[in-house]
Design a protein around this motif. Structure first.
Motif, PDB file in Angstrom:
ATOM      1  N   THR A 140       0.827  -1.204   0.000  1.00 35.36           N
ATOM      2  CA  THR A 140       0.000   0.000   0.000  1.00 35.36           C
ATOM      3  C   THR A 140       0.859   1.249   0.000  1.00 35.36           C
ATOM      4  O   THR A 140       0.592   2.212  -0.730  1.00 35.36           O
ATOM      5  N   PHE A 236      -3.584   8.958   5.959  1.00 35.39           N
ATOM      6  CA  PHE A 236      -4.493   7.815   5.884  1.00 35.39           C
ATOM      7  C   PHE A 236      -5.224   7.633   7.208  1.00 35.39           C
ATOM      8  O   PHE A 236      -5.731   6.544   7.508  1.00 35.39           O
ATOM      9  N   THR A 257      -3.849   9.618   0.171  1.00 28.93           N
ATOM     10  CA  THR A 257      -4.594   8.856   1.169  1.00 28.93           C
ATOM     11  C   THR A 257      -4.857   7.443   0.679  1.00 28.93           C
ATOM     12  O   THR A 257      -5.087   7.205  -0.504  1.00 28.93           O
ATOM     13  N   CYS A 258      -4.795   6.500   1.611  1.00 30.17           N
ATOM     14  CA  CYS A 258      -5.061   5.099   1.293  1.00 30.17           C
ATOM     15  C   CYS A 258      -5.970   4.470   2.340  1.00 30.17           C
ATOM     16  O   CYS A 258      -6.129   3.252   2.385  1.00 30.17           O
ATOM     17  N   GLY A 259      -6.559   5.290   3.210  1.00 27.81           N
ATOM     18  CA  GLY A 259      -7.404   4.743   4.262  1.00 27.81           C
ATOM     19  C   GLY A 259      -7.905   5.846   5.167  1.00 27.81           C
ATOM     20  O   GLY A 259      -7.677   7.045   4.907  1.00 27.81           O
TER      21      GLY A 259
END
Length: 336
Positions: A140, A236, A257-259
Protein backbone atom coordinates in the motif's frame (compact mmCIF):
# COMPACT_ATOMS: atom_id res chain seq x y z
CA UNK A 1 -3.83 -27.88 13.59
CA UNK A 2 -3.35 -24.87 15.85
CA UNK A 3 -5.20 -21.73 14.79
CA UNK A 4 -6.51 -18.38 16.03
CA UNK A 5 -10.21 -18.40 15.17
CA UNK A 6 -13.23 -16.13 15.39
CA UNK A 7 -16.64 -17.80 15.59
CA UNK A 8 -18.56 -14.52 15.54
CA UNK A 9 -17.72 -10.83 15.25
CA UNK A 10 -16.58 -9.24 18.48
CA UNK A 11 -14.32 -6.91 20.34
CA UNK A 12 -10.94 -7.33 22.02
CA UNK A 13 -10.34 -10.81 23.39
CA UNK A 14 -12.88 -12.51 21.13
CA UNK A 15 -10.34 -14.54 19.15
CA UNK A 16 -10.12 -18.18 20.29
CA UNK A 17 -6.92 -20.18 20.20
CA UNK A 18 -7.70 -23.77 19.26
CA UNK A 19 -5.40 -26.78 18.92
CA UNK A 20 -7.62 -29.07 16.89
CA UNK A 21 -8.94 -27.01 13.98
CA UNK A 22 -9.26 -29.24 10.88
CA UNK A 23 -6.19 -29.31 8.65
CA UNK A 24 -6.83 -27.79 5.21
CA UNK A 25 -6.91 -30.00 2.13
CA UNK A 26 -5.95 -28.38 -1.19
CA UNK A 27 -8.67 -28.28 -3.83
CA UNK A 28 -7.79 -28.35 -7.52
CA UNK A 29 -5.58 -25.39 -8.33
CA UNK A 30 -4.66 -24.81 -4.69
CA UNK A 31 -1.69 -25.45 -2.45
CA UNK A 32 -1.40 -25.81 1.30
CA UNK A 33 1.16 -23.49 2.86
CA UNK A 34 2.94 -24.27 6.11
CA UNK A 35 2.82 -20.82 7.68
CA UNK A 36 6.13 -19.58 9.05
CA UNK A 37 5.14 -16.00 9.87
CA UNK A 38 2.07 -13.77 9.62
CA UNK A 39 1.67 -10.07 10.35
CA UNK A 40 -1.33 -8.17 11.66
CA UNK A 41 -3.01 -5.28 9.89
CA UNK A 42 -5.78 -2.94 10.96
CA UNK A 43 -7.93 -4.60 8.32
CA UNK A 44 -7.85 -7.70 10.53
CA UNK A 45 -9.32 -5.61 13.35
CA UNK A 46 -12.15 -4.50 11.07
CA UNK A 47 -12.74 -8.14 10.05
CA UNK A 48 -12.94 -9.23 13.67
CA UNK A 49 -15.37 -6.41 14.48
CA UNK A 50 -17.44 -6.87 11.33
CA UNK A 51 -17.72 -4.49 8.38
CA UNK A 52 -20.96 -3.34 6.71
CA UNK A 53 -21.50 -5.03 3.36
CA UNK A 54 -18.89 -7.76 3.86
CA UNK A 55 -20.13 -11.18 4.90
CA UNK A 56 -17.39 -13.16 6.61
CA UNK A 57 -18.05 -16.93 6.70
CA UNK A 58 -17.76 -18.31 10.21
CA UNK A 59 -15.66 -19.73 11.70
CA UNK A 60 -12.96 -17.51 10.26
CA UNK A 61 -9.18 -17.63 10.51
CA UNK A 62 -7.92 -14.12 9.88
CA UNK A 63 -4.42 -13.11 8.78
CA UNK A 64 -4.09 -11.38 5.42
CA UNK A 65 -0.30 -11.24 5.30
CA UNK A 66 1.78 -14.40 5.66
CA UNK A 67 4.64 -16.43 4.22
CA UNK A 68 5.87 -20.00 4.47
CA UNK A 69 6.62 -23.18 2.56
CA UNK A 70 4.39 -25.22 0.27
CA UNK A 71 3.34 -28.35 2.16
CA UNK A 72 0.98 -29.96 -0.36
CA UNK A 73 -0.17 -29.48 -3.96
CA UNK A 74 -3.72 -29.77 -5.27
CA UNK A 75 -4.61 -31.28 -8.61
CA UNK A 76 -3.51 -29.32 -11.65
CA UNK A 77 -0.92 -27.16 -9.90
CA UNK A 78 2.23 -26.74 -11.98
CA UNK A 79 5.43 -24.70 -11.66
CA UNK A 80 5.41 -25.16 -7.88
CA UNK A 81 6.82 -27.88 -5.66
CA UNK A 82 6.53 -29.00 -2.05
CA UNK A 83 9.09 -27.05 -0.03
CA UNK A 84 9.07 -23.90 -2.18
CA UNK A 85 9.35 -20.69 -0.18
CA UNK A 86 6.37 -18.41 -0.87
CA UNK A 87 4.79 -15.11 0.08
CA UNK A 88 1.02 -14.75 -0.29
CA UNK A 89 -0.62 -11.98 -2.29
CA UNK A 90 -3.95 -12.02 -0.43
CA UNK A 91 -5.99 -10.47 -3.27
CA UNK A 92 -7.46 -13.04 -5.65
CA UNK A 93 -7.03 -11.19 -8.95
CA UNK A 94 -7.69 -14.27 -11.10
CA UNK A 95 -10.44 -16.37 -9.59
CA UNK A 96 -12.45 -13.62 -7.91
CA UNK A 97 -12.47 -15.60 -4.70
CA UNK A 98 -12.18 -12.64 -2.37
CA UNK A 99 -9.59 -11.62 0.18
CA UNK A 100 -7.62 -14.33 1.95
CA UNK A 101 -7.98 -13.87 5.70
CA UNK A 102 -11.44 -12.37 5.28
CA UNK A 103 -13.79 -14.43 3.10
CA UNK A 104 -11.57 -17.52 3.26
CA UNK A 105 -9.14 -18.73 5.91
CA UNK A 106 -5.91 -16.82 6.31
CA UNK A 107 -2.50 -17.13 7.89
CA UNK A 108 -3.18 -17.13 11.64
CA UNK A 109 -2.81 -20.90 11.70
CA UNK A 110 -0.22 -23.61 11.17
CA UNK A 111 -1.47 -24.31 7.64
CA UNK A 112 -3.51 -22.43 5.05
CA UNK A 113 -4.92 -23.51 1.67
CA UNK A 114 -4.59 -20.83 -1.02
CA UNK A 115 -5.05 -20.69 -4.80
CA UNK A 116 -1.75 -21.19 -6.59
CA UNK A 117 -2.20 -17.89 -8.42
CA UNK A 118 -1.96 -16.08 -5.06
CA UNK A 119 1.60 -17.29 -4.56
CA UNK A 120 4.66 -15.09 -4.98
CA UNK A 121 8.01 -16.84 -5.07
CA UNK A 122 10.12 -15.83 -2.07
CA UNK A 123 13.85 -15.35 -2.71
CA UNK A 124 16.26 -17.01 -0.31
CA UNK A 125 17.63 -13.65 0.86
CA UNK A 126 14.24 -12.48 2.19
CA UNK A 127 13.11 -13.90 5.53
CA UNK A 128 9.61 -15.19 6.21
CA UNK A 129 9.13 -12.46 8.81
CA UNK A 130 10.10 -9.75 6.32
CA UNK A 131 7.85 -11.20 3.62
CA UNK A 132 4.90 -11.34 6.04
CA UNK A 133 5.17 -7.57 6.48
CA UNK A 134 5.04 -6.69 2.79
CA UNK A 135 1.76 -7.02 0.90
CA UNK A 136 -0.81 -4.97 2.81
CA UNK A 137 1.28 -2.32 4.57
CA UNK A 138 4.34 -2.01 2.38
CA UNK A 139 2.50 -2.71 -0.86
CA UNK A 140 0.00 0.00 0.00
CA UNK A 141 2.78 2.43 0.90
CA UNK A 142 4.74 1.77 -2.30
CA UNK A 143 1.75 2.31 -4.56
CA UNK A 144 0.70 5.46 -2.69
CA UNK A 145 4.15 7.06 -2.51
CA UNK A 146 5.65 5.97 -5.83
CA UNK A 147 2.99 4.98 -8.37
CA UNK A 148 0.26 7.42 -7.34
CA UNK A 149 2.05 10.06 -5.26
CA UNK A 150 5.19 10.42 -7.41
CA UNK A 151 7.17 11.82 -4.49
CA UNK A 152 10.35 13.48 -5.77
CA UNK A 153 13.71 14.67 -4.54
CA UNK A 154 13.77 17.84 -2.45
CA UNK A 155 10.02 17.83 -1.86
CA UNK A 156 8.80 18.44 1.68
CA UNK A 157 6.66 15.49 2.75
CA UNK A 158 4.53 15.52 5.91
CA UNK A 159 3.51 12.02 7.06
CA UNK A 160 0.73 11.53 9.61
CA UNK A 161 0.44 8.22 11.44
CA UNK A 162 4.08 7.63 10.65
CA UNK A 163 4.85 5.01 13.30
CA UNK A 164 2.69 2.16 11.98
CA UNK A 165 3.40 -0.38 9.27
CA UNK A 166 2.35 1.83 6.35
CA UNK A 167 3.87 4.94 7.90
CA UNK A 168 7.33 3.52 8.56
CA UNK A 169 7.49 2.32 4.96
CA UNK A 170 6.34 5.74 3.70
CA UNK A 171 9.18 7.38 5.60
CA UNK A 172 11.75 5.10 4.00
CA UNK A 173 10.30 5.48 0.50
CA UNK A 174 10.27 9.27 0.80
CA UNK A 175 13.91 9.20 1.86
CA UNK A 176 14.81 6.88 -1.03
CA UNK A 177 13.24 9.47 -3.33
CA UNK A 178 15.42 12.21 -1.80
CA UNK A 179 12.60 14.11 -0.07
CA UNK A 180 12.70 16.06 3.19
CA UNK A 181 10.49 14.20 5.67
CA UNK A 182 8.43 15.54 8.55
CA UNK A 183 6.68 12.91 10.67
CA UNK A 184 3.85 13.03 13.18
CA UNK A 185 3.58 10.56 16.04
CA UNK A 186 2.20 10.42 19.56
CA UNK A 187 5.37 10.09 21.64
CA UNK A 188 8.95 11.26 21.79
CA UNK A 189 10.10 7.62 21.69
CA UNK A 190 8.33 6.98 18.39
CA UNK A 191 9.63 10.24 16.95
CA UNK A 192 13.18 9.30 17.89
CA UNK A 193 12.85 5.96 16.11
CA UNK A 194 11.38 7.66 13.04
CA UNK A 195 14.38 9.97 12.91
CA UNK A 196 16.58 6.88 12.95
CA UNK A 197 14.77 5.88 9.75
CA UNK A 198 15.76 9.19 8.18
CA UNK A 199 13.03 11.70 9.08
CA UNK A 200 14.47 15.20 9.44
CA UNK A 201 11.78 16.56 11.74
CA UNK A 202 9.25 15.12 14.18
CA UNK A 203 6.03 16.55 15.60
CA UNK A 204 4.38 15.11 18.71
CA UNK A 205 0.76 15.73 17.69
CA UNK A 206 -0.46 15.03 21.24
CA UNK A 207 1.35 18.18 22.36
CA UNK A 208 1.74 20.35 19.29
CA UNK A 209 -0.47 21.58 16.44
CA UNK A 210 1.15 20.28 13.25
CA UNK A 211 -0.38 23.09 11.17
CA UNK A 212 1.22 25.75 13.36
CA UNK A 213 4.50 23.82 13.24
CA UNK A 214 4.47 23.82 9.42
CA UNK A 215 3.66 27.55 9.29
CA UNK A 216 6.51 28.34 11.68
CA UNK A 217 9.00 26.21 9.77
CA UNK A 218 8.02 26.72 6.13
CA UNK A 219 5.66 29.70 6.16
CA UNK A 220 1.90 29.90 5.75
CA UNK A 221 0.78 28.96 2.23
CA UNK A 222 -0.53 31.80 0.06
CA UNK A 223 -2.98 31.27 -2.76
CA UNK A 224 -0.76 33.09 -5.27
CA UNK A 225 2.47 31.45 -4.17
CA UNK A 226 3.98 28.07 -4.95
CA UNK A 227 6.34 28.13 -1.99
CA UNK A 228 5.68 28.07 1.76
CA UNK A 229 3.95 25.08 3.34
CA UNK A 230 4.74 21.53 2.25
CA UNK A 231 4.58 19.76 -1.11
CA UNK A 232 2.95 16.50 0.02
CA UNK A 233 0.86 15.34 2.95
CA UNK A 234 0.39 11.62 3.57
CA UNK A 235 -2.87 11.22 5.48
CA UNK A 236 -4.49 7.81 5.88
CA UNK A 237 -6.03 8.69 9.24
CA UNK A 238 -8.83 11.00 8.08
CA UNK A 239 -11.10 12.22 10.86
CA UNK A 240 -10.18 15.50 12.50
CA UNK A 241 -6.78 15.63 10.76
CA UNK A 242 -8.20 15.98 7.23
CA UNK A 243 -8.91 19.71 6.98
CA UNK A 244 -5.78 20.70 8.94
CA UNK A 245 -3.77 18.63 6.44
CA UNK A 246 -5.20 20.68 3.56
CA UNK A 247 -4.08 23.87 5.29
CA UNK A 248 -0.41 22.86 5.28
CA UNK A 249 -0.11 22.46 1.50
CA UNK A 250 1.18 25.13 -0.85
CA UNK A 251 -0.58 25.85 -4.12
CA UNK A 252 -0.92 22.66 -6.23
CA UNK A 253 0.31 20.55 -3.33
CA UNK A 254 -0.71 16.89 -3.07
CA UNK A 255 -2.49 15.01 -0.33
CA UNK A 256 -2.18 11.22 -0.52
CA UNK A 257 -4.59 8.86 1.17
CA UNK A 258 -5.06 5.10 1.29
CA UNK A 259 -7.40 4.74 4.26
CA UNK A 260 -9.18 6.43 7.14
CA UNK A 261 -8.32 4.81 10.46
CA UNK A 262 -9.70 7.77 12.45
CA UNK A 263 -12.88 8.27 10.41
CA UNK A 264 -13.91 8.03 6.75
CA UNK A 265 -16.37 10.95 6.73
CA UNK A 266 -14.40 13.95 8.02
CA UNK A 267 -15.53 17.52 7.86
CA UNK A 268 -14.45 19.03 4.54
CA UNK A 269 -13.51 22.57 3.52
CA UNK A 270 -13.68 22.88 -0.24
CA UNK A 271 -12.32 26.43 -0.17
CA UNK A 272 -8.78 25.16 0.38
CA UNK A 273 -9.10 22.67 -2.47
CA UNK A 274 -10.09 25.20 -5.12
CA UNK A 275 -8.22 28.20 -3.76
CA UNK A 276 -4.90 26.36 -3.61
CA UNK A 277 -5.58 24.05 -6.59
CA UNK A 278 -4.88 21.06 -4.38
CA UNK A 279 -4.46 17.56 -5.73
CA UNK A 280 -6.17 14.82 -3.73
CA UNK A 281 -4.84 11.42 -4.78
CA UNK A 282 -6.37 8.21 -3.53
CA UNK A 283 -4.45 4.95 -3.60
CA UNK A 284 -6.10 1.56 -3.21
CA UNK A 285 -3.95 -1.38 -2.17
CA UNK A 286 -1.22 -2.74 -4.42
CA UNK A 287 -0.62 -4.68 -7.61
CA UNK A 288 1.52 -7.77 -8.12
CA UNK A 289 4.33 -5.70 -9.65
CA UNK A 290 4.44 -3.63 -6.44
CA UNK A 291 5.17 -6.78 -4.44
CA UNK A 292 7.94 -7.81 -6.83
CA UNK A 293 9.46 -4.33 -6.49
CA UNK A 294 9.29 -4.62 -2.70
CA UNK A 295 11.06 -7.98 -2.70
CA UNK A 296 13.84 -6.40 -4.77
CA UNK A 297 14.09 -3.42 -2.39
CA UNK A 298 14.26 -5.48 0.81
CA UNK A 299 16.49 -8.10 -0.81
CA UNK A 300 19.00 -5.42 -1.79
CA UNK A 301 18.89 -3.79 1.63
CA UNK A 302 17.49 -0.48 0.35
CA UNK A 303 14.30 -0.96 2.36
CA UNK A 304 13.83 -2.72 5.68
CA UNK A 305 10.75 -3.99 7.41
CA UNK A 306 10.24 -2.58 10.88
CA UNK A 307 9.03 -5.26 13.28
CA UNK A 308 7.97 -4.22 16.77
CA UNK A 309 7.67 -7.69 18.29
CA UNK A 310 6.63 -11.30 17.70
CA UNK A 311 3.85 -13.35 19.30
CA UNK A 312 2.74 -16.97 19.30
CA UNK A 313 -0.68 -18.02 18.02
CA UNK A 314 -1.77 -18.54 21.61
CA UNK A 315 -1.14 -14.83 22.29
CA UNK A 316 -2.99 -13.48 19.23
CA UNK A 317 -5.47 -11.48 21.35
CA UNK A 318 -2.58 -9.72 23.08
CA UNK A 319 -1.01 -8.91 19.72
CA UNK A 320 -4.28 -7.40 18.49
CA UNK A 321 -4.64 -5.35 21.67
CA UNK A 322 -1.28 -3.68 21.09
CA UNK A 323 -2.30 -2.87 17.53
CA UNK A 324 -5.62 -1.36 18.61
CA UNK A 325 -3.96 0.63 21.39
CA UNK A 326 -1.48 2.01 18.82
CA UNK A 327 1.26 0.84 21.15
CA UNK A 328 3.43 -0.57 18.37
CA UNK A 329 6.14 0.81 16.13
CA UNK A 330 6.00 -0.84 12.74
CA UNK A 331 4.58 -4.34 12.36
CA UNK A 332 3.47 -7.12 14.72
CA UNK A 333 4.35 -10.69 13.77
CA UNK A 334 2.47 -13.85 14.82
CA UNK A 335 4.26 -17.17 14.36
CA UNK A 336 2.67 -20.63 14.64
Amino acid sequence: MEAAVIYEHGGPGSIRYVRDFPDPVPAAGEVVVRVKAASLNYHDVFTRRGMPGIKVPMPCIMGIDFAGNIAALGAGVSHWAVGDRVMIDPVDRVGGGGLIGEVRHGGLAEYCAVPAHNLVRLPGNVSYETAACLPVAYGTALRMMVTIGQVKAEEKVLILGASGGVGTCCVQLAKLAGAEVIVCASSTEKLARLKELGAEYGIDYSREDFVKWVYAKYGKPHRRSFDSGVDVVVNFTGGDTWVPSLKTLHRQGRILTCGATAGFDPKEDLRFIWTFELNIRGSNGWMREDLIALLDLVGSGKLKTIIDREFSLADTNEAFQLLEDRAVFGKVIVKP
